[in-house]
Design a protein around this motif. Structure first.
Motif, PDB file in Angstrom:
ATOM      1  N   LYS A 176       0.826  -1.205   0.000  1.00 53.68           N
ATOM      2  CA  LYS A 176       0.000   0.000   0.000  1.00 53.68           C
ATOM      3  C   LYS A 176       0.864   1.261   0.000  1.00 53.68           C
ATOM      4  O   LYS A 176       0.566   2.238  -0.689  1.00 53.68           O
ATOM      5  CB  LYS A 176      -0.934  -0.013   1.214  1.00 53.68           C
ATOM      6  CG  LYS A 176      -2.035  -1.066   1.114  1.00 53.68           C
ATOM      7  CD  LYS A 176      -2.886  -1.106   2.373  1.00 53.68           C
ATOM      8  CE  LYS A 176      -3.966  -2.163   2.269  1.00 53.68           C
ATOM      9  NZ  LYS A 176      -4.980  -1.877   1.219  1.00 53.68           N
ATOM     10  N   ALA A 177       1.949   1.252   0.786  1.00 54.91           N
ATOM     11  CA  ALA A 177       2.832   2.416   0.817  1.00 54.91           C
ATOM     12  C   ALA A 177       3.521   2.613  -0.524  1.00 54.91           C
ATOM     13  O   ALA A 177       3.689   3.742  -0.996  1.00 54.91           O
ATOM     14  CB  ALA A 177       3.863   2.256   1.933  1.00 54.91           C
ATOM     15  N   ALA A 178       3.953   1.510  -1.161  1.00 54.84           N
ATOM     16  CA  ALA A 178       4.679   1.612  -2.423  1.00 54.84           C
ATOM     17  C   ALA A 178       3.781   2.027  -3.575  1.00 54.84           C
ATOM     18  O   ALA A 178       4.260   2.608  -4.561  1.00 54.84           O
ATOM     19  CB  ALA A 178       5.345   0.276  -2.738  1.00 54.84           C
ATOM     20  N   MET A 179       2.475   1.739  -3.479  1.00 54.98           N
ATOM     21  CA  MET A 179       1.536   2.090  -4.554  1.00 54.98           C
ATOM     22  C   MET A 179       0.843   3.426  -4.299  1.00 54.98           C
ATOM     23  O   MET A 179       0.051   3.878  -5.129  1.00 54.98           O
ATOM     24  CB  MET A 179       0.494   0.981  -4.726  1.00 54.98           C
ATOM     25  CG  MET A 179       1.097  -0.352  -5.148  1.00 54.98           C
ATOM     26  SD  MET A 179      -0.126  -1.666  -5.395  1.00 54.98           S
ATOM     27  CE  MET A 179      -0.868  -1.151  -6.967  1.00 54.98           C
ATOM     28  N   ALA A 180       1.148   4.064  -3.179  1.00 54.68           N
ATOM     29  CA  ALA A 180       0.524   5.348  -2.856  1.00 54.68           C
ATOM     30  C   ALA A 180       1.070   6.441  -3.779  1.00 54.68           C
ATOM     31  O   ALA A 180       2.203   6.360  -4.267  1.00 54.68           O
ATOM     32  CB  ALA A 180       0.787   5.707  -1.406  1.00 54.68           C
ATOM     33  N   PRO A 181       0.291   7.482  -4.040  1.00 57.53           N
ATOM     34  CA  PRO A 181       0.777   8.583  -4.878  1.00 57.53           C
ATOM     35  C   PRO A 181       2.059   9.187  -4.303  1.00 57.53           C
ATOM     36  O   PRO A 181       2.166   9.418  -3.098  1.00 57.53           O
ATOM     37  CB  PRO A 181      -0.383   9.592  -4.835  1.00 57.53           C
ATOM     38  CG  PRO A 181      -1.596   8.768  -4.523  1.00 57.53           C
ATOM     39  CD  PRO A 181      -1.117   7.678  -3.628  1.00 57.53           C
ATOM     40  N   GLY A 182       3.024   9.409  -5.178  1.00 60.98           N
ATOM     41  CA  GLY A 182       4.272  10.036  -4.765  1.00 60.98           C
ATOM     42  C   GLY A 182       5.283   9.106  -4.152  1.00 60.98           C
ATOM     43  O   GLY A 182       6.361   9.538  -3.737  1.00 60.98           O
ATOM     44  N   ALA A 183       4.977   7.793  -4.101  1.00 56.29           N
ATOM     45  CA  ALA A 183       5.911   6.857  -3.471  1.00 56.29           C
ATOM     46  C   ALA A 183       7.164   6.648  -4.317  1.00 56.29           C
ATOM     47  O   ALA A 183       8.236   6.372  -3.778  1.00 56.29           O
ATOM     48  CB  ALA A 183       5.228   5.519  -3.221  1.00 56.29           C
ATOM     49  N   ASN A 184       7.031   6.714  -5.645  1.00 56.74           N
ATOM     50  CA  ASN A 184       8.172   6.551  -6.561  1.00 56.74           C
ATOM     51  C   ASN A 184       8.961   5.274  -6.287  1.00 56.74           C
ATOM     52  O   ASN A 184      10.168   5.308  -6.021  1.00 56.74           O
ATOM     53  CB  ASN A 184       9.109   7.764  -6.486  1.00 56.74           C
ATOM     54  CG  ASN A 184       8.422   9.056  -6.874  1.00 56.74           C
ATOM     55  OD1 ASN A 184       7.629   9.069  -7.818  1.00 56.74           O
ATOM     56  ND2 ASN A 184       8.700  10.116  -6.146  1.00 56.74           N
ATOM     57  N   PRO A 185       8.315   4.117  -6.367  1.00 55.22           N
ATOM     58  CA  PRO A 185       9.038   2.872  -6.105  1.00 55.22           C
ATOM     59  C   PRO A 185      10.085   2.601  -7.182  1.00 55.22           C
ATOM     60  O   PRO A 185       9.918   2.957  -8.347  1.00 55.22           O
ATOM     61  CB  PRO A 185       7.928   1.819  -6.133  1.00 55.22           C
ATOM     62  CG  PRO A 185       6.870   2.413  -7.003  1.00 55.22           C
ATOM     63  CD  PRO A 185       6.906   3.883  -6.738  1.00 55.22           C
ATOM     64  N   VAL A 186      11.169   1.958  -6.767  1.00 52.63           N
ATOM     65  CA  VAL A 186      12.261   1.592  -7.666  1.00 52.63           C
ATOM     66  C   VAL A 186      12.325   0.076  -7.727  1.00 52.63           C
ATOM     67  O   VAL A 186      12.234  -0.609  -6.703  1.00 52.63           O
ATOM     68  CB  VAL A 186      13.605   2.166  -7.163  1.00 52.63           C
ATOM     69  CG1 VAL A 186      14.764   1.689  -8.024  1.00 52.63           C
ATOM     70  CG2 VAL A 186      13.549   3.681  -7.127  1.00 52.63           C
ATOM     71  N   LEU A 187      12.492  -0.460  -8.945  1.00 53.98           N
ATOM     72  CA  LEU A 187      12.618  -1.899  -9.131  1.00 53.98           C
ATOM     73  C   LEU A 187      14.064  -2.258  -9.443  1.00 53.98           C
ATOM     74  O   LEU A 187      14.691  -1.654 -10.328  1.00 53.98           O
ATOM     75  CB  LEU A 187      11.714  -2.372 -10.277  1.00 53.98           C
ATOM     76  CG  LEU A 187      11.904  -3.829 -10.717  1.00 53.98           C
ATOM     77  CD1 LEU A 187      11.489  -4.792  -9.613  1.00 53.98           C
ATOM     78  CD2 LEU A 187      11.130  -4.112 -12.002  1.00 53.98           C
TER      79      LEU A 187
END
Length: 545
Positions: A176-187
């Motif tokens: 949920k935190a990673a998909m939240a707006p502005g999270a900018n997840p890196v793979l």
């Protein structure tokens, strides 16, 4: 001007045609390769696509909150190992439940612990007598404990970020935190071979890592296995001994609970799990483990609100109170952990630099006010438990050599006085490392006995043999003043409090060591509690003079 025209032969024309054909063929292959690369790039996973797959596997979309219960587990008491090479000492989890609300960013953890069948050695209150119920709450970044006796709340500002991180490090919380707006997840994609030797577990495999930053400073990394489930979530937390301390949870034995997948086993590390890589001079890492017995998706429990006394709580000021035990011997109290300053002709020796930089600097500054022309040249460190070790880096930075048992030296040199950057809560040693960091004077090791003397006053540092509290424990003794200074192995109870029915093993061991060293003690200055006369200690341990 005369123009020269050269006519091509048939053979040359054939050569050009072949060259063009080959060139066109090469360009076609290159174009096809580029098209393949482009297609592969279009089909390559992204952080969002991996997260969507994981969220679907977990059933996170409609999960607002969760309550789970557990048993058959343990709590490891971080920083309180009996031997620095041992794992954290453990107590048994008798009952455990936790409710996490991902929407309101709240958590309520209720656990009961007991000593169980785990060894009765180490710090942190071990051995525990009977059952202890502990209730921990957090709303966003405000934390408090709840008393099981009267439901009163006690603010816990030092635990706020860790408890908030625990919500993010829950598998559903991370997604949920990673998909939240502005999270900018890196793979990131990497290969992993797992543990080695007798610890071998995983096969050589390809893994996806999703990384996000939360609360403006914590990097949280989740390892997704080939079933697209989070198997490890890791971050770093600030620690006054270890700096950016590894903090991770491993998840396994997944179950399906009305469409919500949840791990059946939690296994948590605090510090690095590196005991298979010798030399092992720092073994502590396993800090929590249990089996989940029941999962109730969308059971949000009672709504949590911050109690008024917690919301208005101010961080307690660091205070240092001085009490003269003898001429030139000052008992420095005012908090939970004490120190003793001993004056010599040209310098000061300080017994104990506890807790953290803030406390140790306050003690140093107080002593400097008392003796402005004498440096604090030595600090006696009683043992390696983190609450008594937290100011050693500060003491070293301020110019003191550390007197400690020889068994602690490798850990202190390589892991405590280390070059590792401290990014979360930088201290003076990390920000302003002195030139003598490596090449200078750092330690005075104690094997059995060690003596500081200026020809007039002596301070003896004595190894406490066989202590159940900590291996590598030392105590300090002033023979002329007949004052013994010790930490944790005997904490004098409040004046007038009843004596224990059975004296603690560590206190009895202290009595045995005093007798073995044949030292004459009239006063014991505990680095917790208070100073007491020898007769009171004898009543506590129920021993003859």
């Amino acid at each position: 001007m005369i123009a020269f025209v050269t006519m091509a032969t048939d053979q040359e024309n054939i050569g050009r045609e072949g060259f063009m054909a080959r060139r066109i063929g090469t360009l076609s292959v290159a174009a096809l390769a580029l098209m393949s690369v482009a297609a592969a790039a279009q089909n390559a996973p992204t952080a969002q696509s991996v997260l969507q797959t994981v969220a679907q596997n977990l059933g996170s979309a409609n999960l607002r909150c969760v309550t789970y219960t557990a048993d058959n587990g343990y709590v490891g008491i971080v920083g309180q190992a009996h031997d620095i090479r041992d794992d954290w000492p453990r107590v048994q989890i008798a009952n455990y439940s936790r409710t996490i609300n991902f929407e309101t960013k709240t958590s309520l953890e209720d656990r009961t612990i007991r000593q169980g069948n785990f060894p009765r050695v180490g710090g942190g209150g071990i051995p525990i007598n009977g059952d202890q119920r502990q209730i921990a709450a957090v709303v966003e970044r405000t934390a408090w404990n709840v008393s099981p006796m009267d439901n009163s709340a006690t603010a816990q500002p030092g635990q706020a970020d860790i408890r908030a991180l625990d919500i993010v490090m829950n598998p559903h919380g991370f997604v949920k935190a990673a998909m939240a707006p502005g999270a900018n997840p890196v793979l990131l994609t990497r290969y992993e071979n797992g543990a080695v030797g007798t610890m071998a577990g995983h096969r050589y495999r390809k893994l996806n890592i999703i990384s996000i930053q939360v609360m403006g400073k914590y990097r949280v990394n989740a390892t997704m296995n080939d079933e697209n489930l989070p198997e490890r979530i890791e971050t770093r937390i600030a620690n006054p001994v270890r700096g950016d301390l590894n903090y991770e949870i491993e998840y396994s034995n997944w179950t399906n609970n009305n469409g919500v997948r949840y791990p059946g086993n939690y296994h948590q590390h605090t510090d690095w799990d590196n005991e298979t890589q010798p030399p092992n001079y720092n073994g502590g890492h396993n800090s929590l483990g249990f089996n989940v017995t029941a999962v109730r998706p969308n059971d949000c429990g009672q709504a949590l609100t911050v109690p008024p006394n917690v919301a208005n709580a101010a961080a307690p000021a660091v205070t240092v109170t001085a009490q003269t035990l003898a001429p030139g011997v000052t008992y420095l109290t005012g908090g939970t952990h004490h120190s003793v300053a001993v004056e010599f002709r040209d310098y000061i020796a300080l017994v104990e630099a506890p807790l953290n930089q803030e406390r140790t600097l306050a003690v140093f500054n107080h002593v400097r006010g008392m003796y402005p022309n004498k440096p604090i040249k030595y600090v006696v460190n009683s043992h390696n438990h983190f609450d008594h070790l937290g100011g050693v880096r500060t003491a070293f930075h301020e110019g003191a050599a550390i007197i400690t048992h020889s068994s602690n030296i490798l850990f202190y040199k390589n892991e405590v006085l280390s070059h590792e950057p401290w990014t979360l809560e930088p201290d003076r040693l990390s920000l302003y490392p002195p030139t003598e960091y490596d090449e200078g004077y750092q330690f005075e090791p104690v094997d059995s006995t060690y003596t500081l003397s200026d020809g007039q006053r002596q301070l003896q540092v004595l190894y406490v043999q066989g202590s159940p509290h900590a291996e590598g424990m030392v105590m300090a003794y002033l023979p002329a003043e007949k004052i013994l200074i010790e930490a944790d192995i005997y904490t004098p109870p409040a004046a007038g409090a009843p004596m224990p029915m059975t004296p603690p093993a560590a206190a009895v061991n202290l009595y045995d060591n005093i007798k073995a060293y044949k030292i004459d003690v009239q006063t014991i200055a505990g680095l917790h509690g208070r100073s007491v006369p020898w007769a009171e200690f004898l009543r506590f341990v129920q021993k003859p003079n």
